[in-house]
Design a protein around this motif. Structure first.
Motif, PDB file in Angstrom:
ATOM      1  N   ALA A 138      -6.764   8.370 -54.839  1.00 21.68           N
ATOM      2  CA  ALA A 138      -7.888   7.879 -54.048  1.00 21.68           C
ATOM      3  C   ALA A 138      -8.121   6.400 -54.329  1.00 21.68           C
ATOM      4  O   ALA A 138      -7.977   5.944 -55.464  1.00 21.68           O
ATOM      5  CB  ALA A 138      -9.142   8.686 -54.366  1.00 21.68           C
TER       6      ALA A 138
ATOM      7  N   ASP B  48     -10.029   4.081 -49.385  1.00 27.05           N
ATOM      8  CA  ASP B  48     -10.017   5.490 -48.992  1.00 27.05           C
ATOM      9  C   ASP B  48     -10.497   6.371 -50.140  1.00 27.05           C
ATOM     10  O   ASP B  48     -10.607   5.919 -51.282  1.00 27.05           O
ATOM     11  CB  ASP B  48      -8.614   5.918 -48.537  1.00 27.05           C
ATOM     12  CG  ASP B  48      -7.653   6.062 -49.701  1.00 27.05           C
ATOM     13  OD1 ASP B  48      -7.673   5.209 -50.608  1.00 27.05           O
ATOM     14  OD2 ASP B  48      -6.881   7.031 -49.717  1.00 27.05           O
TER      15      ASP B  48
ATOM     16  N   THR C 235      -9.285   9.844 -50.316  1.00 22.21           N
ATOM     17  CA  THR C 235      -8.417  11.023 -50.378  1.00 22.21           C
ATOM     18  C   THR C 235      -7.269  10.809 -51.365  1.00 22.21           C
ATOM     19  O   THR C 235      -6.896   9.687 -51.694  1.00 22.21           O
ATOM     20  CB  THR C 235      -7.823  11.341 -48.993  1.00 22.21           C
ATOM     21  OG1 THR C 235      -6.997  10.252 -48.565  1.00 22.21           O
ATOM     22  CG2 THR C 235      -8.919  11.590 -47.982  1.00 22.21           C
TER      23      THR C 235
ATOM     24  N   ILE D  34      -3.005  17.302 -48.825  1.00 26.06           N
ATOM     25  CA  ILE D  34      -4.053  16.287 -48.926  1.00 26.06           C
ATOM     26  C   ILE D  34      -5.361  16.931 -49.356  1.00 26.06           C
ATOM     27  O   ILE D  34      -5.731  17.993 -48.855  1.00 26.06           O
ATOM     28  CB  ILE D  34      -4.280  15.603 -47.562  1.00 26.06           C
ATOM     29  CG1 ILE D  34      -2.966  15.157 -46.941  1.00 26.06           C
ATOM     30  CG2 ILE D  34      -5.242  14.422 -47.690  1.00 26.06           C
ATOM     31  CD1 ILE D  34      -3.027  15.015 -45.436  1.00 26.06           C
ATOM     32  N   ARG D  35      -6.059  16.261 -50.260  1.00 25.73           N
ATOM     33  CA  ARG D  35      -7.402  16.682 -50.663  1.00 25.73           C
ATOM     34  C   ARG D  35      -8.395  15.569 -50.361  1.00 25.73           C
ATOM     35  O   ARG D  35      -8.191  14.422 -50.765  1.00 25.73           O
ATOM     36  CB  ARG D  35      -7.457  16.999 -52.156  1.00 25.73           C
ATOM     37  CG  ARG D  35      -8.858  17.337 -52.649  1.00 25.73           C
ATOM     38  CD  ARG D  35      -8.989  17.264 -54.157  1.00 25.73           C
ATOM     39  NE  ARG D  35     -10.389  17.357 -54.561  1.00 25.73           N
ATOM     40  CZ  ARG D  35     -11.222  16.327 -54.666  1.00 25.73           C
ATOM     41  NH1 ARG D  35     -10.786  15.103 -54.408  1.00 25.73           N
ATOM     42  NH2 ARG D  35     -12.483  16.502 -55.037  1.00 25.73           N
ATOM     43  N   ALA D  36      -9.444  15.914 -49.630  1.00 31.10           N
ATOM     44  CA  ALA D  36     -10.567  15.007 -49.413  1.00 31.10           C
ATOM     45  C   ALA D  36     -11.792  15.623 -50.056  1.00 31.10           C
ATOM     46  O   ALA D  36     -12.017  16.835 -49.953  1.00 31.10           O
ATOM     47  CB  ALA D  36     -10.808  14.777 -47.924  1.00 31.10           C
TER      48      ALA D  36
ATOM     49  N   HIS E 199     -18.324  15.889 -48.569  1.00 27.82           N
ATOM     50  CA  HIS E 199     -19.075  14.727 -48.101  1.00 27.82           C
ATOM     51  C   HIS E 199     -20.329  15.212 -47.364  1.00 27.82           C
ATOM     52  O   HIS E 199     -20.425  15.113 -46.134  1.00 27.82           O
ATOM     53  CB  HIS E 199     -18.218  13.865 -47.175  1.00 27.82           C
ATOM     54  CG  HIS E 199     -18.814  12.524 -46.893  1.00 27.82           C
ATOM     55  ND1 HIS E 199     -18.866  11.508 -47.825  1.00 27.82           N
ATOM     56  CD2 HIS E 199     -19.392  12.029 -45.780  1.00 27.82           C
ATOM     57  CE1 HIS E 199     -19.443  10.456 -47.302  1.00 27.82           C
ATOM     58  NE2 HIS E 199     -19.779  10.740 -46.051  1.00 27.82           N
TER      59      HIS E 199
ATOM     60  N   PHE F 148     -11.949   9.394 -43.565  1.00 25.65           N
ATOM     61  CA  PHE F 148     -10.998   9.888 -44.548  1.00 25.65           C
ATOM     62  C   PHE F 148      -9.616   9.282 -44.274  1.00 25.65           C
ATOM     63  O   PHE F 148      -8.853   9.021 -45.183  1.00 25.65           O
ATOM     64  CB  PHE F 148     -10.910  11.414 -44.494  1.00 25.65           C
ATOM     65  CG  PHE F 148     -12.060  12.127 -45.155  1.00 25.65           C
ATOM     66  CD1 PHE F 148     -12.960  11.453 -45.970  1.00 25.65           C
ATOM     67  CD2 PHE F 148     -12.235  13.487 -44.968  1.00 25.65           C
ATOM     68  CE1 PHE F 148     -14.011  12.120 -46.584  1.00 25.65           C
ATOM     69  CE2 PHE F 148     -13.281  14.170 -45.579  1.00 25.65           C
ATOM     70  CZ  PHE F 148     -14.173  13.479 -46.382  1.00 25.65           C
TER      71      PHE F 148
ATOM     72  N   PRO G 157     -15.134  13.333 -42.226  1.00 29.08           N
ATOM     73  CA  PRO G 157     -15.604  14.567 -42.866  1.00 29.08           C
ATOM     74  C   PRO G 157     -15.816  15.683 -41.840  1.00 29.08           C
ATOM     75  O   PRO G 157     -16.148  15.424 -40.683  1.00 29.08           O
ATOM     76  CB  PRO G 157     -16.922  14.145 -43.510  1.00 29.08           C
ATOM     77  CG  PRO G 157     -16.754  12.689 -43.781  1.00 29.08           C
ATOM     78  CD  PRO G 157     -15.955  12.166 -42.615  1.00 29.08           C
TER      79      PRO G 157
ATOM     80  N   GLU H  60     -14.525  20.772 -50.139  1.00 30.07           N
ATOM     81  CA  GLU H  60     -13.306  19.983 -50.166  1.00 30.07           C
ATOM     82  C   GLU H  60     -12.503  20.277 -48.903  1.00 30.07           C
ATOM     83  O   GLU H  60     -12.417  21.422 -48.472  1.00 30.07           O
ATOM     84  CB  GLU H  60     -12.450  20.346 -51.386  1.00 30.07           C
ATOM     85  CG  GLU H  60     -13.001  19.890 -52.715  1.00 30.07           C
ATOM     86  CD  GLU H  60     -12.054  20.227 -53.854  1.00 30.07           C
ATOM     87  OE1 GLU H  60     -12.000  19.456 -54.820  1.00 30.07           O
ATOM     88  OE2 GLU H  60     -11.353  21.257 -53.764  1.00 30.07           O
ATOM     89  N   ARG H  61     -11.924  19.244 -48.343  1.00 26.21           N
ATOM     90  CA  ARG H  61     -11.093  19.444 -47.152  1.00 26.21           C
ATOM     91  C   ARG H  61      -9.623  19.328 -47.559  1.00 26.21           C
ATOM     92  O   ARG H  61      -9.171  18.287 -48.022  1.00 26.21           O
ATOM     93  CB  ARG H  61     -11.410  18.405 -46.076  1.00 26.21           C
ATOM     94  CG  ARG H  61     -10.633  18.640 -44.774  1.00 26.21           C
ATOM     95  CD  ARG H  61     -10.950  17.571 -43.732  1.00 26.21           C
ATOM     96  NE  ARG H  61     -10.330  17.904 -42.452  1.00 26.21           N
ATOM     97  CZ  ARG H  61      -9.071  17.594 -42.118  1.00 26.21           C
ATOM     98  NH1 ARG H  61      -8.307  16.944 -42.986  1.00 26.21           N
ATOM     99  NH2 ARG H  61      -8.589  17.935 -40.948  1.00 26.21           N
TER     100      ARG H  61
END
Length: 356
Positions: free
Chosen positions: A93, A105, A107, A186-188, A191, A199, A264, A273-274
């Protein structure tokens, strides 16, 4: 485990983009109606849902990503992509720039090269964390092989619809030649604050065809001719396919590489978490990106109506990929002008770079 989390449903009152649903099994069977649906989706929006694709490793790929992201940052950074424009390894990130103001960013992701998955246990491009290695043979390699099979078949179908000699586009996507093809998890972060935050900034994909799996909203598409971003609603059991720059260039703009971004998830989904999983099919590194008008009357007709040079960027696939990846890194950001090399076929302002 991301694949087993029970998420709030996607809100009914959020406008979504009406993607066509393409049945992969029907396309494989040669069903003309389904093939025409694929063609319509690829040439009008550049995005579609794919059902009956048979990819069984999605949950295990998400688990591999969860295990990898749980490693100490010091350990993950041993496998960082670096500043040279490489596409393989870990991206933490805050190393990419999201806008003209230099916003970083939030992510993180792990990219596993198709070349390494197929060569395992030999090393083709680079090494990976132990969490990746532990699942390379059982999970990652089968996921890559199945995803590659699907994307290559769809590309073959589009090849024929473009009026190209059979196997023309397949020659640009040989499985055992080096390419920028990757499997990415991928981890975001959650939010929950009700504000719009990027993201992933607005962009087109670098390669030929992308195959995405996710459970939460966040992906947005900008329909052609519109200035309104629309969410793509995740559908259980459906992948999401979209065209990248290379197919747009090979086809002389007939196949659309559309602009999209990630923000988000909407409403209650934003508290989670996305996670997303993508397989990116990209041309072999040494392939020169240029339209195929000499092999297709349809493409030649499209080129005759396009500005000179729009579909001949003068780069190999590897050079195109390196240029776009490197220009996203914060280490190369000085001002808004320094971001111009990240642009793909969505930008018409740069000679030899912008096409769509």
């Amino acid at each position: 485990m991301p694949g087993l989390t029970t998420y709030p449903p996607f809100p009914d009152d959020i406008p979504t983009c009406p993607l066509l649903i393409v049945d992969y099994e029907l396309v494989k069977a040669g069903d003309e109606e389904e093939i025409n649906k694929l063609w319509k989706a690829a040439t009008e929006l550049g995005f579609w849902y794919l059902t009956n694709h048979g990819v069984d490793e999605v949950d295990d790929m998400f688990e591999m990503g969860r295990e990898t992201m749980a490693l100490p940052l010091e350990e993950k950074n041993k496998f960082e992509q670096g500043e040279h424009g490489g596409s393989f390894g870990y991206k933490g990130a805050g190393v990419q720039i999201m806008d003209d103001h230099g916003t970083r960013d939030v992510t993180e992701f792990i990219n596993v090269a198709k070349d390494d998955a197929l060569a395992w246990p030999a090393v083709a491009r680079r090494t990976y964390p132990a969490t990746v290695n532990a699942r390379m043979d059982s999970t990652i390699k089968p996921f890559v092989q199945k995803s590659m099979e699907i994307n290559h078949f769809l590309i073959d179908v589009l090849n024929d619809k473009l009026g190209l000699p059979k196997g023309t586009l397949a020659e640009f996507h040989k499985a055992h030649e080096h390419s920028g093809c990757i499997a990415r998890v991928i981890r975001a972060p959650p939010h929950p604050v009700p504000e719009e935050k990027l993201f992933l900034t607005a962009h087109t994909d670098y390669g030929s065809l992308s195959f995405l799996h996710n459970r939460l909203g966040g992906l947005q598409v900008l329909p052609p001719g519109s200035d309104k971003w629309l969410y793509v609603k995740p559908l259980p059991g459906h992948g999401i396919c979209n065209v990248g720059d290379a197919l747009n260039i090979f086809s002389g703009g007939i196949i659309r590489s559309n602009i999209h971004r990630v923000i988000p998830p909407p409403k209650d989904q934003a508290q989670y978490e996305r996670w997303s999983l993508v397989y990116f099919t990209r041309p072999n590194d040494t392939v020169h990106l240029r339209h195929q008008g000499v092999k297709s009357a349809m493409i030649a007709e499209a080129i005759a109506k396009a500005p000179a040079g729009r579909y001949e960027p003068g780069m190999t696939a590897a050079e195109w990929l390196t240029r776009r990846i490197r220009s996203q890194r914060g280490a190369y950001y000085n001002d808004p002008e320094s971001k111009k090399d990240r642009r793909g076929t969505e930008d018409t302002a740069i000679p030899g770079v912008g096409y769509a």
